[in-house]
Design a protein around this motif. Sequence first.
Motif, PDB file in Angstrom:
ATOM      1  N   GLN A  48       0.825  -1.202   0.000  1.00 45.37           N
ATOM      2  CA  GLN A  48       0.000   0.000   0.000  1.00 45.37           C
ATOM      3  C   GLN A  48       0.866   1.262   0.000  1.00 45.37           C
ATOM      4  OE1 GLN A  48      -2.681  -0.287   3.342  1.00 45.37           O
ATOM      5  NE2 GLN A  48      -4.080  -1.620   2.224  1.00 45.37           N
ATOM      6  N   PRO A  49       0.333   2.355  -0.499  1.00 46.23           N
ATOM      7  CA  PRO A  49       1.068   3.625  -0.425  1.00 46.23           C
ATOM      8  C   PRO A  49       1.498   3.920   1.013  1.00 46.23           C
ATOM      9  CG  PRO A  49      -0.832   3.875  -1.851  1.00 46.23           C
ATOM     10  CD  PRO A  49      -0.947   2.511  -1.224  1.00 46.23           C
ATOM     11  N   SER A 103      -0.145   0.127  -4.475  1.00 44.81           N
ATOM     12  CA  SER A 103      -1.548   0.400  -4.752  1.00 44.81           C
ATOM     13  C   SER A 103      -2.391   0.121  -3.516  1.00 44.81           C
ATOM     14  CB  SER A 103      -2.034  -0.459  -5.916  1.00 44.81           C
ATOM     15  OG  SER A 103      -3.428  -0.293  -6.120  1.00 44.81           O
ATOM     16  N   SER A 104      -3.456   0.882  -3.378  1.00 43.30           N
ATOM     17  CA  SER A 104      -4.374   0.634  -2.274  1.00 43.30           C
ATOM     18  C   SER A 104      -5.513  -0.285  -2.728  1.00 43.30           C
ATOM     19  CB  SER A 104      -4.937   1.956  -1.746  1.00 43.30           C
ATOM     20  OG  SER A 104      -5.528   2.697  -2.789  1.00 43.30           O
TER      21      SER A 104
END
Length: 126
Positions: free
Chosen positions: A13-14, A125-126
């Motif tokens: 995740q970011p 990416s979320s």
Amino acid sequence: QSQLVESGGGLVQPGGSLRLSCTASGFSFDTTAIGWFRQAPGKDREWVSCISGRGTSTAFADSVKGRFTVSRDNGKSTAYLQMDSLKPDDTAVYYCGAAPGNRLCQYIGADGFGSFGRGTQVTVSS
């Protein structure tokens, strides 16, 4: 025969972190600088970072400075790219390359690296 194998990629995740490894064989690792590169879909390969053979010299692209660090363990013939505060723009296939000749990073251009591995995919990416 010189060989490099990248590993450690994945989906994150970011804001997250990953550590990539580059394991070498077939050449004198401690006199060889290791460069990290990345290539996003539809874009040219981009130089990311460098660490000299003894680890005394490092360099980073402006896009990753302050977020990525590089290290190496010559006893294990392995270099590492620690990636923190990852952003979606960091999504790419990451490669490592070798630059023999016991040179410091500031004297090695991107074209000075070779023997690239197959790469490892990093997706932010979320």
